[in-house]
Enzyme design. Sequence first.
Site, PDB file in Angstrom:
ATOM      1  N   TYR A 123      36.912  22.476  96.150  1.00 30.31           N
ATOM      2  CA  TYR A 123      37.172  22.743  94.734  1.00 30.31           C
ATOM      3  C   TYR A 123      37.183  21.435  93.949  1.00 30.31           C
ATOM      4  CZ  TYR A 123      39.041  24.640  90.445  1.00 30.31           C
ATOM      5  OH  TYR A 123      39.179  24.994  89.138  1.00 30.31           O
TER       6      TYR A 123
ATOM      7  N   ARG B  89       8.030  31.824  70.042  1.00 32.61           N
ATOM      8  CA  ARG B  89       8.756  30.726  69.403  1.00 32.61           C
ATOM      9  C   ARG B  89       8.346  30.735  67.930  1.00 32.61           C
ATOM     10  NH1 ARG B  89      13.131  30.298  71.640  1.00 32.61           N
ATOM     11  NH2 ARG B  89      13.453  29.008  73.448  1.00 32.61           N
TER      12      ARG B  89
ATOM     13  N   ASP C 238      19.177  15.059  73.491  1.00 34.74           N
ATOM     14  CA  ASP C 238      18.921  16.213  74.351  1.00 34.74           C
ATOM     15  C   ASP C 238      17.882  15.733  75.369  1.00 34.74           C
ATOM     16  OD1 ASP C 238      18.014  18.478  75.617  1.00 34.74           O
ATOM     17  OD2 ASP C 238      18.093  19.735  73.819  1.00 34.74           O
TER      18      ASP C 238
ATOM     19  N   PHE D  46      16.804  23.332  68.049  1.00 38.37           N
ATOM     20  CA  PHE D  46      16.603  24.163  69.231  1.00 38.37           C
ATOM     21  C   PHE D  46      17.643  25.282  69.167  1.00 38.37           C
ATOM     22  CE2 PHE D  46      17.194  25.664  73.545  1.00 38.37           C
ATOM     23  CZ  PHE D  46      15.904  26.124  73.765  1.00 38.37           C
ATOM     24  N   THR D  47      17.253  26.469  69.640  1.00 41.85           N
ATOM     25  CA  THR D  47      18.053  27.685  69.448  1.00 41.85           C
ATOM     26  C   THR D  47      19.525  27.522  69.859  1.00 41.85           C
ATOM     27  OG1 THR D  47      17.217  28.425  71.577  1.00 41.85           O
ATOM     28  CG2 THR D  47      16.073  29.240  69.619  1.00 41.85           C
TER      29      THR D  47
ATOM     30  N   LYS E  29      15.243  21.930  83.847  1.00 45.74           N
ATOM     31  CA  LYS E  29      13.864  21.564  83.463  1.00 45.74           C
ATOM     32  C   LYS E  29      13.450  20.299  84.231  1.00 45.74           C
ATOM     33  CE  LYS E  29      15.032  24.297  79.810  1.00 45.74           C
ATOM     34  NZ  LYS E  29      16.349  24.910  79.630  1.00 45.74           N
TER      35      LYS E  29
ATOM     36  N   PHE F 184      16.312  36.459  70.034  1.00 46.36           N
ATOM     37  CA  PHE F 184      15.048  36.530  70.780  1.00 46.36           C
ATOM     38  C   PHE F 184      15.240  36.960  72.230  1.00 46.36           C
ATOM     39  CE2 PHE F 184      15.595  32.594  73.185  1.00 46.36           C
ATOM     40  CZ  PHE F 184      16.538  31.931  72.423  1.00 46.36           C
TER      41      PHE F 184
HETATM   42  C1  LIG Z   1      15.365  21.494  74.499  1.00 50.69           C
HETATM   43  C2  LIG Z   1      16.407  22.359  75.149  1.00 50.69           C
HETATM   44  N1  LIG Z   1      17.712  22.061  74.978  1.00 50.69           N
HETATM   45  C3  LIG Z   1      18.672  22.808  75.526  1.00 50.69           C
HETATM   46  C4  LIG Z   1      18.377  23.918  76.280  1.00 50.69           C
HETATM   47  C5  LIG Z   1      19.509  24.786  76.798  1.00 50.69           C
HETATM   48  O1  LIG Z   1      19.598  24.688  78.166  1.00 50.69           O
HETATM   49  P1  LIG Z   1      20.046  25.898  79.118  1.00 50.69           P
HETATM   50  O2  LIG Z   1      18.986  26.952  79.024  1.00 50.69           O
HETATM   51  O3  LIG Z   1      20.116  25.259  80.476  1.00 50.69           O
HETATM   52  O4  LIG Z   1      21.355  26.390  78.663  1.00 50.69           O
HETATM   53  C6  LIG Z   1      17.055  24.243  76.508  1.00 50.69           C
HETATM   54  C7  LIG Z   1      16.718  25.419  77.337  1.00 50.69           C
HETATM   55  O5  LIG Z   1      15.941  26.258  77.114  1.00 50.69           O
HETATM   56  C8  LIG Z   1      16.037  23.452  75.912  1.00 50.69           C
HETATM   57  O6  LIG Z   1      14.737  23.748  76.066  1.00 50.69           O
END
Ligand SMILES: Cc1ncc(COP(=O)(O)O)c(C=O)c1O
Length: 472
Positions: free
Chosen positions: A85, A395, A228, A137-138, A271, A462
């Site tokens: 843990y 997108r 990021d 980014f979303t 990624k 989405f």
């Molecule tokens: C540019 C970017 N930032 C952040 C994220 C968020 O990461 P996660 O999907 O691991 O939560 C993503 C994932 O799609 C991304 O493409």
Amino acid sequence: MNDKIPQTMGQQFGRRSWAEPWKIKMVEPIQMIGREERERAAEEAGYNTFLLRSEDVYIDLLTDSGTSAMSDRQWAGIMLGDEAYAGSRNFYHLEEAIQSYYGYRYIVPAHQGRGAEHLISQALIKPGMFIPGNMYFTTTRLHQELAGGTFVDVIIDEAHDPRSEHPFKGDIDLDKLQTLIDKVGADKIGYISLAGTVNMAGGQPVSMANVRALRELCDRHGILIYLDATRMVENCFFIQEREPGFADKPVATILKEFCDYTDGAWMSAKKDNLVNIGGWLAVNDEDVFDLARNMVVIYEGLHTYGGMAGRDMEALAIGIAEAVDDDHVRSRVDQVRYLGHLLIDWGVPIVCPVGGHAVFLDAKRFYPHIPQERFPGQTLAAELYLDGGVRAMERGVVSAGRDPETGDHRYPALELTRLTIPRRVYTQAHMDVVAESVKAVYDAREESRGLKMVYEPKYLRFFQARFEMIRD
Ligand SMILES: Cc1ncc(COP(=O)(O)O)c(C=O)c1O
């Protein structure tokens, strides 16, 4: 398309061909279900590719997130999981890997990128603050908004133009940023939200010159820069290839140099870092670290695992080192470009230059007769699945969501459909099959009429929205 002599990947780039720096040791069978079954599956999924079952998909280009193939060394690492843990040895390996390849001082693990985004947004944003960045980014923007901030897009104009061949369409427009600082005051800026290869712009990179100039500007105003780093390795490959003075530097060196200009980073390790699950936050400031390390125990797990198993952290530590290998990153990006250049040669409209992780089809030019209210990007993803079982994602206006103030759809300039290539998973033959499917859908483009949204969730719509085909 048949009157041209077929071109190998090398010939497309005017050099000898170059193959993946790995061979395949284990395979996972895939199959294509019939057209009628695909029609049923698409309808049941509300024409949202996120709602399809993966077994109904032939070639899965939904995302490069968590879908990469791990190496034999990473799988060996899985067997070395220390599932304590607290204080797992794998956490210390991970900490060391991030410190050594990215150069940040303090590390907080998270279950994936959005877990880290949540922590940094809560730590640094006070209600009423602004967060300028190189295109939204979303999940990132949503966490910034939930913390009381307002995201402001300060990317260069070229990023919004799918035809612009600018080599660094991810760059921040420093004049736009200065104008914002003059307007709201530096103390109202939470931090700069800088993304390496900008996903929503088509996987477009940021130059080293830009981050250097950004650092100078921010230092003058006492503003923090957070990165990021999700696809920062791919960004560094483009710097090596395109920016004067970097051709002889390894990607690993470029990565360290770039990160040096920033105050910290969040990461979706699913990624670049070549794992199926995982994430991290890394910072240089001890106070920010203390706060994030305290908060992680509320939302993710103890500060030495943050939602990951010990084995996940070991695979991640190994993936970080593999990700910066020059041969690996070049073959990864070249595979994406192979697909992109086939489509360009066949006259299919895509975002140029081809980005690092995906080929982005320009749905506005693909379907000029479908207005944005009928979701051309979403329509194209549905049609691709129906044609050949290829799963892509939207997108465009669906991903952009609604303006929290007005409640209206946000209509982004870019209305795209993303063919995202997982790392080390598919072969060039898969890319050929995908290209031919895109071409078939392009040839039949006039028959498509668009989609109607019939279910819309409140957040990140989405992922779960449902649609019906418009057939008139
Ligand atoms: C540019 C970017 N930032 C952040 C994220 C968020 O990461 P996660 O999907 O691991 O939560 C993503 C994932 O799609 C991304 O493409």
